[in-house]
Motif scaffolding. Structure first.
Motif, PDB file in Angstrom:
ATOM      1  N   PHE A 156      28.743  46.516  40.166  1.00 24.05           N
ATOM      2  CA  PHE A 156      27.908  46.171  39.013  1.00 24.05           C
ATOM      3  C   PHE A 156      26.454  45.949  39.447  1.00 24.05           C
ATOM      4  N   ALA A 157      26.276  45.204  40.534  1.00 25.94           N
ATOM      5  CA  ALA A 157      24.924  44.888  40.985  1.00 25.94           C
ATOM      6  C   ALA A 157      24.165  46.146  41.392  1.00 25.94           C
ATOM      7  N   GLU A 158      24.836  47.066  42.081  1.00 32.47           N
ATOM      8  CA  GLU A 158      24.171  48.274  42.558  1.00 32.47           C
ATOM      9  C   GLU A 158      23.774  49.207  41.424  1.00 32.47           C
ATOM     10  N   HIS A 159      24.428  49.046  40.262  1.00 30.01           N
ATOM     11  CA  HIS A 159      24.126  49.922  39.134  1.00 30.01           C
ATOM     12  C   HIS A 159      23.445  49.179  37.986  1.00 30.01           C
ATOM     13  N   GLY A 160      22.925  47.989  38.274  1.00 28.20           N
ATOM     14  CA  GLY A 160      22.166  47.267  37.276  1.00 28.20           C
ATOM     15  C   GLY A 160      22.971  46.761  36.100  1.00 28.20           C
ATOM     16  N   THR A 161      24.284  46.563  36.307  1.00 25.36           N
ATOM     17  CA  THR A 161      25.139  46.039  35.246  1.00 25.36           C
ATOM     18  C   THR A 161      25.248  44.530  35.421  1.00 25.36           C
ATOM     19  N   ASP A 162      24.465  43.801  34.648  1.00 27.25           N
ATOM     20  CA  ASP A 162      24.398  42.342  34.792  1.00 27.25           C
ATOM     21  C   ASP A 162      25.512  41.687  33.983  1.00 27.25           C
ATOM     22  N   LEU A 163      26.730  41.871  34.468  1.00 26.75           N
ATOM     23  CA  LEU A 163      27.911  41.368  33.760  1.00 26.75           C
ATOM     24  C   LEU A 163      28.692  40.460  34.698  1.00 26.75           C
ATOM     25  N   PRO A 164      28.802  39.176  34.401  1.00 22.83           N
ATOM     26  CA  PRO A 164      29.561  38.289  35.285  1.00 22.83           C
ATOM     27  C   PRO A 164      31.048  38.625  35.256  1.00 22.83           C
ATOM     28  N   VAL A 165      31.685  38.477  36.418  1.00 23.80           N
ATOM     29  CA  VAL A 165      33.114  38.776  36.546  1.00 23.80           C
ATOM     30  C   VAL A 165      33.859  37.497  36.879  1.00 23.80           C
ATOM     31  N   TYR A 166      34.824  37.160  36.036  1.00 26.57           N
ATOM     32  CA  TYR A 166      35.660  35.975  36.226  1.00 26.57           C
ATOM     33  C   TYR A 166      37.066  36.432  36.628  1.00 26.57           C
ATOM     34  N   TRP A 167      37.844  35.469  37.127  1.00 19.63           N
ATOM     35  CA  TRP A 167      39.207  35.776  37.586  1.00 19.63           C
ATOM     36  C   TRP A 167      40.162  34.694  37.107  1.00 19.63           C
ATOM     37  N   GLY A 168      41.249  35.118  36.468  1.00 12.69           N
ATOM     38  CA  GLY A 168      42.297  34.194  36.050  1.00 12.69           C
ATOM     39  C   GLY A 168      43.669  34.803  36.264  1.00 12.69           C
ATOM     40  N   ASN A 169      44.663  33.961  36.581  1.00  9.91           N
ATOM     41  CA  ASN A 169      46.036  34.401  36.834  1.00  9.91           C
ATOM     42  C   ASN A 169      46.994  33.877  35.780  1.00  9.91           C
ATOM     43  N   ARG A 170      48.090  34.587  35.645  1.00  5.02           N
ATOM     44  CA  ARG A 170      49.143  34.156  34.732  1.00  5.02           C
ATOM     45  C   ARG A 170      49.976  33.013  35.311  1.00  5.02           C
ATOM     46  N   ASN A 171      50.228  33.036  36.637  1.00  2.12           N
ATOM     47  CA  ASN A 171      51.246  32.153  37.209  1.00  2.12           C
ATOM     48  C   ASN A 171      50.772  31.260  38.347  1.00  2.12           C
ATOM     49  N   TRP A 172      49.509  31.332  38.725  1.00  2.00           N
ATOM     50  CA  TRP A 172      49.011  30.473  39.794  1.00  2.00           C
ATOM     51  C   TRP A 172      47.495  30.368  39.698  1.00  2.00           C
ATOM     52  N   ALA A 173      46.952  29.374  40.388  1.00  2.00           N
ATOM     53  CA  ALA A 173      45.504  29.145  40.357  1.00  2.00           C
ATOM     54  C   ALA A 173      44.755  30.350  40.934  1.00  2.00           C
ATOM     55  N   PRO A 174      43.617  30.685  40.334  1.00  6.43           N
ATOM     56  CA  PRO A 174      43.012  30.085  39.139  1.00  6.43           C
ATOM     57  C   PRO A 174      43.758  30.500  37.869  1.00  6.43           C
ATOM     58  N   TYR A 175      44.213  29.510  37.110  1.00 11.28           N
ATOM     59  CA  TYR A 175      45.005  29.789  35.926  1.00 11.28           C
ATOM     60  C   TYR A 175      44.135  30.359  34.799  1.00 11.28           C
ATOM     61  N   LEU A 176      44.746  31.231  34.015  1.00 13.26           N
ATOM     62  CA  LEU A 176      44.047  31.919  32.942  1.00 13.26           C
ATOM     63  C   LEU A 176      43.371  30.957  31.967  1.00 13.26           C
ATOM     64  N   THR A 177      44.084  29.918  31.534  1.00 19.67           N
ATOM     65  CA  THR A 177      43.505  28.981  30.572  1.00 19.67           C
ATOM     66  C   THR A 177      42.269  28.303  31.146  1.00 19.67           C
ATOM     67  N   ASP A 178      42.341  27.906  32.422  1.00 22.50           N
ATOM     68  CA  ASP A 178      41.188  27.268  33.062  1.00 22.50           C
ATOM     69  C   ASP A 178      39.995  28.228  33.120  1.00 22.50           C
ATOM     70  N   THR A 179      40.273  29.489  33.421  1.00 21.75           N
ATOM     71  CA  THR A 179      39.190  30.468  33.516  1.00 21.75           C
ATOM     72  C   THR A 179      38.566  30.726  32.157  1.00 21.75           C
ATOM     73  N   LEU A 180      39.386  30.844  31.098  1.00 18.65           N
ATOM     74  CA  LEU A 180      38.828  31.042  29.758  1.00 18.65           C
ATOM     75  C   LEU A 180      38.029  29.822  29.308  1.00 18.65           C
ATOM     76  N   ARG A 181      38.475  28.640  29.715  1.00 16.06           N
ATOM     77  CA  ARG A 181      37.707  27.424  29.406  1.00 16.06           C
ATOM     78  C   ARG A 181      36.333  27.491  30.089  1.00 16.06           C
ATOM     79  N   GLU A 182      36.309  27.958  31.335  1.00 16.23           N
ATOM     80  CA  GLU A 182      35.047  28.116  32.054  1.00 16.23           C
ATOM     81  C   GLU A 182      34.160  29.156  31.368  1.00 16.23           C
ATOM     82  N   ILE A 183      34.754  30.257  30.961  1.00 15.90           N
ATOM     83  CA  ILE A 183      34.002  31.308  30.277  1.00 15.90           C
ATOM     84  C   ILE A 183      33.360  30.765  28.997  1.00 15.90           C
ATOM     85  N   ALA A 184      34.138  29.989  28.227  1.00 14.42           N
ATOM     86  CA  ALA A 184      33.602  29.404  26.998  1.00 14.42           C
ATOM     87  C   ALA A 184      32.479  28.414  27.301  1.00 14.42           C
ATOM     88  N   ALA A 185      32.659  27.601  28.344  1.00 18.13           N
ATOM     89  CA  ALA A 185      31.635  26.618  28.717  1.00 18.13           C
ATOM     90  C   ALA A 185      30.349  27.297  29.159  1.00 18.13           C
TER      91      ALA A 185
END
Length: 375
Positions: free
Chosen positions: A76-105
């Motif tokens: 993304f950086a090399e092609h000028g795509t200023d899009l943040p990338v987050y990571w969430g898992n279904r069954n272990w940390a980082p858990y999906l709900t926690d990541t979506l909470r971070e995204i909303a915050a």
């Protein structure tokens, strides 16, 4: 001329994966998360966890996702795509709900999801969408306004996914002794699922006789085999086979199993086999144990030379494919008609999972589809 970025209206990408333990103490709690609601005794989970304990209780999947995150951010950086990338898992940390909470915050309002599963099936698509719906509902229950979440189309036949696998087959063939290389067969492997689930995979009009799950894998296998033939000038016989079955023995699952296929190949006089895990994005536990450990041991017992092709993992071409898919979906959301890259005979998949696509046994809300309660 608009000054909005090429990824608009999206302002975040979510890498959504399965998750895995990162130490011996994590193994049983992780398996409890995976099997929640099935009533499996803890002692049985300890037995199942032996695969992980062989590798120090650590699944390779989380480190592989960290590598993919790095590759995506670099692309993304090399092609000028200023899009943040987050990571969430279904069954272990980082858990999906926690990541979506971070995204909303962080104030992100439109999120695209990249699931680490390339094909249509309940466990490979709709279950991820159900988990998204559960996480969004949890945020709402907390009084948090959740972001709108969409999902990238199935990328099983995108050139950035297929071509690295074709190159991996060529590299695996080169590992075989020269005397058996020319006659080697290709065993394209993917996760076995119940035949009923396979038959109901994909849009409803395609249900029956393996559904989209089998059709998509066959198309990818055929495309890779043809690419290998064009490169080497040799026709390597191939078959789609399955691995990692985990269900009750009385329920029909897709067959043949890779170990059974190795036995049959040896009995038929096949000189060597290349195992090609086309159903997996990275070399996680089901590749490292079921192929590199269990199937390799079976081949050694038979005296059958085998090699295993690498998965796509964090290959830069896959990262580039993800960027292309993001921009493709963004342009579509803006009402444009971008080029939609796909190899093989099936063409590009749908953007929005239709009603009746990969249905669950019991109906549950699922986000990022035509039946989403979070449109």
């Amino acid at each position: 001329m608009s000054d909005q970025p090429a990824h608009a209206p999206y302002d975040a990408l979510l890498l959504l994966s399965f998750g895995g333990p990162e130490g011996p103490d994590d193994v049983v709690p992780f398996l409890e998360n995976v099997t929640r609601g099935r009533g499996i005794p803890r002692e049985r989970l300890k037995e199942v966890g032996q695969h992980y304990f062989l590798f120090g209780g650590v699944s390779p999947i989380n480190d592989q996702n960290r590598a993919l995150l790095g590759a995506l951010r670099k692309e993304f950086a090399e092609h000028g795509t200023d899009l943040p990338v987050y990571w969430g898992n279904r069954n272990w940390a980082p858990y999906l709900t926690d990541t979506l909470r971070e995204i909303a915050a962080d104030g992100r309002r439109r999120v695209l999801t990249l699931a680490t599963s390339a094909y249509a099936s309940y466990s490979g698509c709709r279950q991820y969408r159900e988990n998204l719906a559960d996480a969004l509902a949890a945020l709402e229950a907390e009084g948090v306004t959740p972001p709108r979440v969409d999902k990238l189309r199935h990328y099983f036949n995108h050139p950035g996914f297929v071509r690295p696998m074709a190159d991996a087959v060529l590299a695996a063939l080169a590992e075989l002794p020269e005397a058996v290389r020319e006659g080697a067969h290709l065993a394209f492997t993917t996760h076995s699922i119940p035949t009923a689930a396979a038959d109901a995979s994909g849009p409803a009009e395609g249900h029956g006789d393996g559904g989209a799950y089998v059709a998509q894998h066959l198309d990818v296998a055929r495309t890779i085999a043809e690419a290998v033939r064009e490169e080497t000038g040799r026709e390597h016989p191939w078959r789609l086979v399955y691995q990692s079955r985990s269900g009750a023995p009385h329920i029909p699952w897709l067959e043949p199993d890779i170990c059974d296929h190795l036995e049959a190949s040896h009995a038929a006089g096949v000189p060597a086999v290349v195992m090609v895990p086309i159903g997996f994005v990275s070399d996680h536990m089901e590749v490292k144990y079921d192929l590199d450990t269990e199937a390799a041991a079976k081949a050694a017992e038979l005296g059958l030379p085998v090699a295993r092709a690498a998965t796509v993992g964090a290959d830069p071409r896959f990262a580039a494919a993800v960027r292309e898919l993001v921009l493709e979906r963004a342009a579509t959301e803006r009402g444009e008609h971008p080029e939609r890259c796909a190899l093989g005979a099936l063409g590009p998949s749908h953007d929005l999972c239709p009603v009746g696509c990969c249905p669950a046994r019991a109906p549950r809300p699922a986000a990022a589809g035509a039946d989403s309660p979070y449109a």
